[in-house]
Design a protein around this motif. Structure first.
Motif, mmCIF file in Angstrom:
data_model
loop_
_atom_site.group_PDB
_atom_site.id
_atom_site.type_symbol
_atom_site.label_atom_id
_atom_site.label_comp_id
_atom_site.label_asym_id
_atom_site.label_seq_id
_atom_site.Cartn_x
_atom_site.Cartn_y
_atom_site.Cartn_z
ATOM 1 N N GLY A 55 2.358 6.044 -11.312
ATOM 2 C CA GLY A 55 2.539 5.677 -9.910
ATOM 3 C C GLY A 55 1.734 4.488 -9.438
ATOM 4 N N THR A 56 1.029 3.792 -10.325
ATOM 5 C CA THR A 56 0.317 2.587 -9.889
ATOM 6 C C THR A 56 0.701 1.399 -10.758
ATOM 7 N N GLU A 78 3.540 6.772 2.754
ATOM 8 C CA GLU A 78 2.447 6.060 3.417
ATOM 9 C C GLU A 78 2.540 4.608 3.036
ATOM 10 N N GLY A 79 1.999 3.726 3.889
ATOM 11 C CA GLY A 79 2.111 2.301 3.614
ATOM 12 C C GLY A 79 3.422 1.808 4.210
ATOM 13 N N SER A 80 3.774 0.571 3.917
ATOM 14 C CA SER A 80 4.998 0.073 4.530
ATOM 15 C C SER A 80 5.962 -0.536 3.529
ATOM 16 N N ASP A 116 1.283 5.911 -6.104
ATOM 17 C CA ASP A 116 -0.060 6.027 -5.551
ATOM 18 C C ASP A 116 -0.689 4.658 -5.339
ATOM 19 N N GLY A 117 -0.186 3.931 -4.363
ATOM 20 C CA GLY A 117 -0.750 2.612 -4.077
ATOM 21 C C GLY A 117 0.007 1.522 -4.804
ATOM 22 N N VAL A 118 1.172 1.158 -4.288
ATOM 23 C CA VAL A 118 1.974 0.108 -4.930
ATOM 24 C C VAL A 118 2.161 -1.054 -3.968
ATOM 25 N N GLY A 158 0.807 -1.218 0.000
ATOM 26 C CA GLY A 158 0.000 0.000 0.000
ATOM 27 C C GLY A 158 0.834 1.259 0.000
ATOM 28 N N VAL A 159 1.947 1.250 -0.729
ATOM 29 C CA VAL A 159 2.888 2.371 -0.664
ATOM 30 C C VAL A 159 2.449 3.551 -1.506
#
Lengths: 297, 225, 274
Positions: free
Chosen positions: A233-234, A75-77, A33-35, A19-20
């Motif tokens: 970015g996705t 954001e995310g880990s 945006d959400g990887v 969820g990066v």
């Protein structure tokens, strides 16, 4: 070539993004945006996509240097060997995941007289003992088959050689993961070949988890196991490297498929009979693999 | 002999050191570099020394005085002595050894890195400057015309240089971090500089001696040259 | 508009003593597309720098439309020969893409609406018209390269030289460069490119010149230069012929320097390959 990943416990050597989302300092939009992705020990993940899709950002984030060294918001880990990069200092992240950039010359410290000293730069920085440093330097040079470059002046190497030295100096910190950002983009065919072979060897011999971003899909087909396609970015496609590079959507994404895929489609479109097609593609496989079929490890 | 002892002693030391270390040849550029300065010292002092009466000869409205000449020669000798001692230092001390030793003695790794890489940056920057000039000339920038036209070239030539240096710094910083440059540990020394008791003794004696001479000179016990 | 280039017996030795060109003879008729290939150190970059006067031959001469380049300033030759260097960051200094592209033509004396039109055309050609007011350093590397290309295109020179135009470009960028080359040639301009991407060379250029150690060792159409009889010579310059050329020969399909040629050859064959 045996894959030693099976002997290794699953934690350690694993690179995971969950969820990066990442935003550069001072930027208004999210570069990532959400990887989600995961690379296992001894495996190579290829990242393809047009320029400005976020490939370079992905490499920086995977290595932990974004945000640890360049700032920005994450954001995310990001997990390196099972540990979150969030709480780490930049130098700690550097020892878990190494990173290689496009430009060979800006990665050399510029303070070393010889390649040996250059590769010792990292281990010296963390204060390792002299015996340990010697072992690490010689190990890194050997892993990349560049022992013969040890006495050379780093400023006088070819692009390909300089990239290998930069890679060795990062390896000397013994990271389990590597993020390679378009490592062959500034290199000629010979340099590209050297770096490609090194990537394969690092995954196979050292069991490193490697993430490579590149435009040269022919190279990726040879060295990578899995792949993702990135746009804005996705992640827009994922699977084995063959699956992803075969995806017809790739061309629309601005990614050039490898020769085998292009040829197969062109031959089919021209109405060339199936047996001729088959023969052509078989001949291509023999020609394209350096030194014949190379075991994938 | 008052004004001569200082520089002559230094010059003697320099000559002995240069002979022993065989750097005589390499000192030539340093000597040549002092010539303009010495020439101006000689001229100014010989002809324009205030209050001197012992005229040697005249040149138009200017008068060369013996006092002026003596002062000029002493001052010139001091300049040469100074320049040559700097030359001896820089020619016998490899920069890397100096930096490595400073680091071992506790000077921060960042400072050492900045100095070390700056020195090695110079040829790289020169090469880059050449590339910039070529690229801009290929776009019609006139570097062979009148000086007025050449002034217009400042921004197109300096611009990429500075911008390139800034971008360079950003990339280099990240590359350094990727090599754990900011680790808190004490950097391992891989080239220890040999240091023997006699050398240490000479350093201490020379240092204390210099301080003593200065103190005695200021206190008036010794007359300053 | 179209200018013919004559390189006559050009030799060049650098002040340090390195002989970079050992006697090069080359004729480029007007409006041709020609690629120069070879290893680093073969003399490619040295040769093209003679065309715009950045380097002057130590022997021989360079003629542009019959006129010797000797005695003409580089700034003057820039009206005839535009040279795009490999690294865009060695030339970018303006606050906006527009201003950057305007630099070249302004140096050549263009002003006002004429200048603006040339700038617009160039920005459109490289696909950066939408980013006209962006700071060049806010563009990614591959777009900065396209900007550098635009800055030379705007000078509208009869001869355009490109040094490694495709390094760092994605598929879209390469395609754009190919279409720019085609358009330049259609306008009657001469295009010379240095490249180590032999696939790009075979697909885009009608003539390939192979250099080794300061000399030309092969000169001809891609179908000829990349064909089997020349593979040994190519190997001696550490170049590998394009994959499809090798494939074509392996399949007995003749000389096929490009994918299109290979597909056509295989399609034309009625009987299966023995």
């Amino acid at each position: 070539m045996t894959n030693t990943a099976a002997d290794r416990p699953l934690e350690g050597g694993l690179l995971t993004l969950a969820g990066v989302r990442y935003q550069y300092a001072g930027a208004s939009d999210w570069a990532l945006d959400g990887v989600d992705l995961s690379v296992e020990a001894g495996r190579v993940l290829a990242v393809v996509g047009p320029n400005d899709a976020g490939k370079s950002t992905l490499a920086l984030v995977a290595s932990g240097l974004a945000p640890l060294a360049v700032g920005g918001r994450l954001e995310g880990s990001v997990l390196l060997g099972g540990h979150e990069t969030r709480g780490l200092a930049a130098h700690e992240a550097a020892q878990r995941c190494g990173i290689l950039f496009q430009n060979p010359s800006t990665q050399l410290s510029g303070t070393a007289h010889t390649v040996w000293e250059e590769v010792a730069f990292g281990p010296r920085n963390v204060g390792l003992g002299l015996a340990e440093i010697v072992e690490r330097v010689e190990g890194s040079l050997a892993a990349l088959r560049i022992e013969h470059l040890a006495p050379r002046d780093p400023a006088r190497l070819s692009g390909g050689q300089a990239q290998l030295v930069a890679l060795a100096s990062v390896l000397a910190l013994r990271p389990r993961c590597l993020a390679l950002d378009e490592p062959t983009s500034q290199l000629d065919p010979e340099g590209t070949r050297l770096v490609g072979e090194a990537i394969r060897r690092l995954a196979g011999d050292l069991g490193s988890a490697i993430l490579v971003t590149e435009h040269k899909t022919a190279l990726l087909e040879r060295v990578a196991d899995t792949a993702i396609a990135l746009r804005d970015g996705t992640v827009v496609a994922r699977g084995t490297v063959r699956e992803v590079l075969d995806d017809p959507e790739l061309v629309g994404l601005g990614v050039d498929p490898p020769p085998a895929v292009r040829l197969r489609r062109a031959l089919a479109a021209a109405g060339v009979p199936a047996d001729v097609r088959g023969r052509a593609l078989a001949a291509l496989t023999t020609l394209d693999a350096p030194g014949g079929a190379e075991a994938r490890g | 002999m008052r004004g001569w002892t200082g520089p002559l002693v230094v010059l003697a030391i320099v000559v002995v050191t240069a002979t022993v270390t065989r750097i005589g040849r390499a000192m030539r550029p340093f000597v040549l570099a002092t010539i303009p300065l010495i020439a101006s010292i000689l001229l100014v002092n010989t002809f324009l020394y205030p209050g001197a009466e012992d005229v040697l000869f005249r040149l138009g409205p200017l008068a060369a005085t013996g006092t002026g000449l003596t002062e000029a020669l002493q001052a010139g000798l001091r300049v040469v002595a100074f320049a040559l001692s700097v030359a001896v230092f820089s020619l016998t001390t490899p920069t890397d050894d100096l930096l490595a030793d400073l680091e071992r003695r506790g000077v921060g790794r960042r400072g050492v890195f900045v100095v070390g890489s700056a020195i090695r940056t110079i040829p790289r920057m020169a090469e880059r400057a050449g590339e910039i000039v070529e690229a801009q000339r290929a776009r019609g920038l006139d570097t062979e015309g009148s000086w007025l036209r050449r002034i217009r070239g400042i921004l197109p030539l300096a611009g990429p240089m500075i911008l390139g240096a800034v971008t360079d710094v950003e990339e280099r910083t990240v590359a350094l971090e990727a090599r754990a440059f900011s680790a808190p540990a004490r950097r391992t020394v891989i080239r220890p500089i040999p240091d023997s008791p006699p050398e240490r003794a000479v350093r201490w004696i020379a240092g204390l001696g210099a301080v003593t001479l200065v103190v005695l000179g200021i206190a008036g016990v010794l007359r300053l040259p | 508009m179209s200018i013919r280039v004559d390189v006559e017996g050009v030799a060049f030795t650098y002040p340090g003593g390195t002989e970079a060109l050992a006697g090069v003879d080359l004729v480029i008729p007007p409006g041709r597309r020609i690629a120069i290939v070879g290893q680093n150190g073969s003399g490619k970059s040295t040769l093209v720098r003679h065309l715009n006067g950045l380097l002057r031959p130590t022997a021989g001469r360079v003629l542009l439309d019959g006129a010797d380049t000797a005695g003409r300033h580089v700034a003057d030759l820039a009206r005839t020969v535009g040279l795009v260097f490999q690294n865009p960051d060695r030339q970018l200094f303006s606050g906006s893409a527009r201003a950057e592209v305007a630099f070249g033509p302004r140096n050549l004396g263009r002003r006002g609406t004429d200048l603006e039109a040339a700038v617009d055309r160039a920005l459109v050609a490289v696909g950066l018209h939408g980013a006209a007011w962006t700071n060049p350093y806010d563009l990614g590397f591959s777009r900065r390269k396209l900007l550098a290309l635009a800055s030379i295109l705007a000078m509208e020179t009869p001869i355009v030289i490109l040094d490694e135009p495709t390094t760092g470009q994605d598929a879209g960028g390469v395609a754009r460069i190919q279409s720019i080359v085609a358009k330049l040639a259609a306008d009657g301009r001469t295009v010379v490119a240095i490249s180590h991407d032999l696939r790009f060379v075979a697909e885009t250029f009608e003539r390939v010149v192979v250099m080794r150690a300061g000399r030309i060792v092969l000169d001809g159409a891609p179908a000829q230069v990349f064909d089997a009889p020349n593979w040994e010579t190519l190997a001696s310059t550490y170049l590998e012929p394009p994959l499809v050329a090798r494939l074509g020969r392996a399949l007995g399909a003749g000389s096929t320097p490009t994918e299109t040629a290979l597909v056509e050859a295989l399609h034309a064959r009625r009987r299966p390959v023995p």
